[in-house]
Design a protein around this motif. Structure first.
Motif, PDB file in Angstrom:
ATOM      1  N   GLU A 177      44.521  -5.950  70.145  1.00 17.50           N
ATOM      2  CA  GLU A 177      44.719  -7.382  69.564  1.00 17.50           C
ATOM      3  C   GLU A 177      44.996  -7.478  68.359  1.00 17.50           C
ATOM      4  O   GLU A 177      45.698  -8.050  67.812  1.00 17.50           O
ATOM      5  N   SER A 178      44.375  -6.600  67.351  1.00 19.53           N
ATOM      6  CA  SER A 178      44.458  -6.742  65.922  1.00 19.53           C
ATOM      7  C   SER A 178      45.829  -6.028  65.597  1.00 19.53           C
ATOM      8  O   SER A 178      46.625  -6.534  64.725  1.00 19.53           O
ATOM      9  N   ASN A 179      46.369  -5.107  66.400  1.00 21.89           N
ATOM     10  CA  ASN A 179      47.540  -4.769  66.155  1.00 21.89           C
ATOM     11  C   ASN A 179      48.786  -5.849  66.231  1.00 21.89           C
ATOM     12  O   ASN A 179      49.884  -5.820  65.775  1.00 21.89           O
ATOM     13  N   ILE A 180      48.465  -6.455  67.485  1.00 21.23           N
ATOM     14  CA  ILE A 180      49.348  -7.641  67.762  1.00 21.23           C
ATOM     15  C   ILE A 180      49.412  -8.596  66.684  1.00 21.23           C
ATOM     16  O   ILE A 180      50.651  -9.055  66.245  1.00 21.23           O
ATOM     17  N   GLU A 181      48.328  -8.924  66.180  1.00 14.50           N
ATOM     18  CA  GLU A 181      48.214  -9.928  64.962  1.00 14.50           C
ATOM     19  C   GLU A 181      48.953  -9.622  63.655  1.00 14.50           C
ATOM     20  O   GLU A 181      49.762 -10.009  63.230  1.00 14.50           O
ATOM     21  N   GLN A 182      48.556  -8.035  63.646  1.00 17.44           N
ATOM     22  CA  GLN A 182      49.600  -7.387  62.606  1.00 17.44           C
ATOM     23  C   GLN A 182      51.063  -7.445  62.730  1.00 17.44           C
ATOM     24  O   GLN A 182      51.776  -7.765  61.907  1.00 17.44           O
ATOM     25  N   ALA A 183      51.438  -7.169  64.014  1.00 19.72           N
ATOM     26  CA  ALA A 183      52.787  -7.214  64.149  1.00 19.72           C
ATOM     27  C   ALA A 183      53.449  -8.579  64.023  1.00 19.72           C
ATOM     28  O   ALA A 183      54.599  -8.608  63.446  1.00 19.72           O
ATOM     29  N   ILE A 184      52.658  -9.647  64.145  1.00 20.73           N
ATOM     30  CA  ILE A 184      53.372 -11.001  64.167  1.00 20.73           C
ATOM     31  C   ILE A 184      53.524 -11.101  62.554  1.00 20.73           C
ATOM     32  O   ILE A 184      54.571 -11.727  62.165  1.00 20.73           O
ATOM     33  N   GLU A 185      52.497 -10.765  61.876  1.00 23.92           N
ATOM     34  CA  GLU A 185      52.560 -10.886  60.390  1.00 23.92           C
ATOM     35  C   GLU A 185      53.770 -10.122  59.848  1.00 23.92           C
ATOM     36  O   GLU A 185      54.581 -10.719  58.996  1.00 23.92           O
ATOM     37  N   ARG A 186      54.048  -8.916  60.235  1.00 24.11           N
ATOM     38  CA  ARG A 186      54.857  -8.110  59.955  1.00 24.11           C
ATOM     39  C   ARG A 186      56.572  -8.615  60.262  1.00 24.11           C
ATOM     40  O   ARG A 186      57.387  -8.610  59.321  1.00 24.11           O
ATOM     41  N   VAL A 187      56.410  -9.352  61.407  1.00 29.37           N
ATOM     42  CA  VAL A 187      57.741  -9.710  61.894  1.00 29.37           C
ATOM     43  C   VAL A 187      58.053 -11.260  60.971  1.00 29.37           C
ATOM     44  O   VAL A 187      59.281 -11.148  60.382  1.00 29.37           O
ATOM     45  N   GLU A 188      57.012 -11.737  60.695  1.00 32.81           N
ATOM     46  CA  GLU A 188      57.218 -12.948  59.718  1.00 32.81           C
ATOM     47  C   GLU A 188      57.704 -12.517  58.519  1.00 32.81           C
ATOM     48  O   GLU A 188      58.664 -13.215  57.977  1.00 32.81           O
ATOM     49  N   ARG A 189      56.948 -11.621  57.723  1.00 30.70           N
ATOM     50  CA  ARG A 189      57.403 -10.937  56.462  1.00 30.70           C
ATOM     51  C   ARG A 189      59.036 -10.473  56.470  1.00 30.70           C
ATOM     52  O   ARG A 189      59.757 -10.767  55.708  1.00 30.70           O
ATOM     53  N   ALA A 190      59.285  -9.793  57.806  1.00 35.20           N
ATOM     54  CA  ALA A 190      60.639  -9.096  57.774  1.00 35.20           C
ATOM     55  C   ALA A 190      61.725 -10.314  57.929  1.00 35.20           C
ATOM     56  O   ALA A 190      62.649 -10.051  57.317  1.00 35.20           O
ATOM     57  N   LEU A 191      61.479 -11.441  58.386  1.00 40.49           N
ATOM     58  CA  LEU A 191      62.322 -12.734  58.440  1.00 40.49           C
ATOM     59  C   LEU A 191      62.491 -13.466  56.931  1.00 40.49           C
ATOM     60  O   LEU A 191      63.377 -14.521  57.047  1.00 40.49           O
ATOM     61  N   ASP A 192      61.424 -13.343  56.329  1.00 38.79           N
ATOM     62  CA  ASP A 192      61.568 -14.157  55.058  1.00 38.79           C
ATOM     63  C   ASP A 192      62.458 -13.987  54.214  1.00 38.79           C
ATOM     64  O   ASP A 192      63.032 -12.913  54.065  1.00 38.79           O
TER      65      ASP A 192
END
Ligand SMILES: [Ca+2]
Ligand SMILES: [Ca+2]
Ligand SMILES: [Ca+2]
Ligand SMILES: [Ca+2]
Ligand SMILES: [Ca+2]
Ligand SMILES: [Ca+2]
Lengths: 336, 336, 336, 336
Positions: free
Chosen positions: B321-336
């Protein structure tokens, strides 16, 4: 009996029989049959290709084309109701290891450039790549639809963007040419090869032509041998084929007869028939197609069931205008 | 790096490694590997079939199934986006002379009874007959769609009316079972054979199972040899496979994580992700898929381009689960 | 029970099991399994080739080699008692459309340059051309015959005169290398590719290597996928394979044991056994082979019937010198 | 030019041409060509089989027979110099996935019962089973050798012990019949099918017959369609074929001419020619065969190089006794 099952039922005329009986022949396996060579030269010219090969059937011509263009493990793009996919006993897979990728061409069976781009597959470690686009013209199962030069050009151009060649299954190519008032060679401007039948509307007893570049025909020659199509003194059957090449203009009569037939049938209760583009009339029947075919056979008209409620009737040179009128009357009687 | 490209990337756990290192082995070509035999017995039981066969890959399992059910020159019905048609290098045609007839299964990739009846071809002198129906469950390319028991029953019943058997490509069968809360054996009530992978969500390092009747598996055994899949002391890799069969319930976590992931990504501007049925998340991207994949890789998240604007992300037991949350954050960052 | 049926029955040792349980793994379909990559690099080096590919079985390795070298419609030259022709379920024809042209290699199964020239077929319109020469070393059915570097060079040079590449079916290549005291790489000086088994005398539980040029291995990779041999976390089984590469020198013991066994059996009335070159002993039996095999099984020795009056016994690392002496005694007792 | 390259070069006579020009025809794909049906009935009778099928070439007839008798993955036993193995572009493997197992039939190309038993392979998990025995009569490459009824019976009986059917490649079956003074039907007493050519010594321009049981021919019919051999108004070429069936007795002249030719050539320095059994003369030449063929062509005699120092000359109905004497003189002159 008025036989409208297919334009393959035509019988050779006197000129063809005379040609057969006087043909100069030689051993075509040694490439020494002068009549075959003449037919091949004339056929190539008729479709604007460099060279042509005489083959016993249209099915063999198509299968040779597929195998010559596409490597084992390639895919072939074709319309989902096309002959090469549906009526050739699965030869693509069985004989050549080619996977078909059928495209839905809609009511007229036209393959659009968008459909080509969408269906194109790039060869990877997981995927067979697209090796050939096949276009059927006229499109038999859709009702003898004449695909236009522009439509072919557009699809072939899309294929060409991916370095995929285009083969035209022109079993009834000259019907399209006459209906569209476009030279056959123009219809093939973008095609890399074409198969057309001498034995349908053109009236020859046997044989089809496969045409393309000289290099293509040379390789096709070997595949003809592989499939068992390398005949000997083939000039005897090729000679009527040369005669058949003169019958192109006559196809206009078949088309006129088909329009008469369709109009006559459409006027009958329980039948719907759209105006045909060439020599093939598709009739939607209220009754099951098989029952309808039997009923009209009892009255002396033969047709082919083509779907649960679809029947195909073909016009050809063994039926003239008066036969068509008779046929309409007989169908009317059968449905009474 | 959070690797969401596929659930095939999972690494064996300690139990599996331990099982490998202690497995009793024998020569499976002589059918004397006790571990393989145990795995085969347990796998057959898990899917409610008489017998099962251990194969090195899911692709081989599917190709063996097709060849064992269908004769050369038969047709195989499958969904147009199915793995067996698109991702197995054209093996149906290349290895077995089988022609595929793809069916458009709509958004969920479901083959309806009507579609089966419509696509069924009776074997004639001109047509290859339909020899097999293949159903993929879950349907990978549609986004891990879980086909229900009723949907499978309906399609298989339609096939059965024509004496056509049904094979289930269940590479991710247990994901469907868990998502639908339906025993795998119930999902296969109408199926004649099934292939499922030990090496995806279940976490085994290598191998898939092909199951069916005893007679089917006996013939499949020969085709496994033909395709080069008859391994020797396979018990060493079969042992982790036995462990893997205990991991079915754990798939629920992957599904929950996938829902979390989809919701998180869908909330990001420029991305659309529908709620997933199992462990596969398809994301529609404003940017080209390839560019998106590169961008998030730079942030430490790996995904697979699946279309021009479609990206696939899979959850599996190496991500929590924590990896998933990290993944979402990282995707968000990537699209900024 | 002393099992001399085959050297495929060997069980992995502790080192191999340990290697399996600790192997670093990744997804080999993405080429990310470090253990597979290490095995491939070490295997390529061991045979003096540019690159290698891990495959689940020797049969798959041979069939991939044939398909990668030869086009559909090519011929493959091989010895008439070779494995690729006789024991791979006709895969050449079935999977790849390749016609075998077997050569009689005499008592030792050696393909001479004269035989290659004689059997070579030039591709014409009537004939499939020769696309590959396959040499088996050691030659199993002839009794583990070690083909020398000079013999291979001579045959391969003859093939090369016709631009035909050479593949070595080296299922037991290292037995030949040890018996001839010639490096494996020297045996392959003229070969374009080689398959060798990790799972026979070298003792690994599963797997074989296919090696050749980088370009060859790249194309072979695709054919491995087609045949269903592209495994995932294959490192777990590849790790024991790396251990197996250290077992080459140990083969000398198997050969010594085979010589002891042959001498012991030959001394028995009713049996004739020539001195073996490697680890395979062929015994001519007065009794039918099947009866002999049954009789000695009852005494605790397993062997394989190999012909009507020929029986094969293989030495391997699960049998030591004392087992061999016991085996001889037991056979003697069985024939009393 | 006296053309002795092959008996395939014969040209149709007036009776054949007349038959072509007056033949009743119909669509043979619908089985409605009365002339084809008559030819098929007469051909079946001539060889003592239940039914027959008209095919465009002998190659197609043989390939259909192989595919109809043998399943994919079966083996076919044949003589190592047979046409079906050597001169049909590898069709067995390419078109039907059949592996050939060639037998060395010695100087006369006779397959003995012992050879059949020896080469027979039982179908197992590792081996393709033997599915068909093919016997060529006359044996072309051995020099038109007429295999006797007893020889065929013996081989076929051996095959039958293993439930393996026998096909006779009788491209020149009637030459054997005439030479042995044995009815063709007697030669086929033990055969399950036969192909014979109308287009060689019998003089028809095109076509061969495939005959066997009704069930066999029905299945063969489908394979003819698959290979692209289902012609339409084939009566036009079938009609000369009916005439050709009357030409059997005339083959005795070809045989007499062949004996004269062989004796005349054998008397020439630098040439050796054994007395021929039928219409094929093999000459061993001191000069390379190619050079010899060129040299005599310059003098007006055509022959075929058949090996490095072997040349084939065929007699046929386009060459009479005086042509033969001229041919001998010309060869003599060419070698001076
Ligand atoms: Ca020509
Ligand atoms: Ca109406
Ligand atoms: Ca087992
Ligand atoms: Ca690798
Ligand atoms: Ca002895
Ligand atoms: Ca007929």
């Amino acid at each position: 009996m008025i036989d409208l099952r297919s334009d393959t039922v035509t019988r050779p005329d006197e000129a063809m029989r005379e040609a057969a009986s006087t043909a100069a022949v030689g051993d075509d396996v040694y490439d020494e049959d002068p009549t075959v060579n003449e037919l091949e030269a004339r056929a190539a010219e008729a479709v604007g290709m460099q060279a042509a090969l005489y083959v016993p059937t249209g099915t063999m011509g198509n299968q040779i084309a597929a195998r010559t263009h596409a490597d084992r493990g390639d895919e072939l793009l074709c319309e989902r109701d096309s002959h090469i996919y549906n009526w050739e006993v699965g030869g693509l897979a069985q004989l050549s290891g080619i996977q078909a990728r059928p495209i839905d061409g809609g009511a007229r069976g036209v393959i659009t450039p968008a459909a080509v781009h969408d269906a194109y597959v790039e060869r990877t470690d997981h995927r067979p790549g697209t090796g050939l686009l096949a276009i059927e013209n006229t499109h038999n199962q859709k009702g003898g639809i004449a695909i236009t030069a522009d439509e072919i050009d557009a699809a072939a151009a899309a294929a060409d963007e991916h370095d995929v060649p285009t083969h035209v299954d022109g079993a009834r190519l000259f019907n399209a040419s006459v209906a569209l008032d476009t030279p056959a060679s123009r219809l093939l401007d973008s095609a890399d090869s074409v198969m057309f039948c001498l034995s349908k509307g053109l009236g020859a007893p046997v044989g089809s032509m496969l045409a393309g570049s000289e290099a293509f025909v040379e390789r096709a020659h070997r595949n003809r041998k592989l499939f068992g199509g390398g005949m000997r003194q083939a000039g005897l059957v090729a000679a009527p084929g040369i005669e058949a090449l003169d019958n192109v203009d006559r196809l206009a009569e078949d088309h006129a007869n088909a329009r008469t037939l369709a109009a006559g049938l459409d006027a009958i209760d329980g039948l719907v028939a759209a105006p045909p583009e060439t020599n093939i009339v598709l009739v939607e029947t209220d009754d099951p197609a098989e029952a309808f075919v039997e009923a009209i056979a009892a009255e002396g008209v033969r047709a082919s069931a083509f779907g649960e409620h679809t029947v195909r009737l073909c016009t050809h040179w063994d039926v003239d205008e008066s036969n068509i009128e008779q046929a309409i009357e007989r169908v009317e009687r059968a449905l009474d």
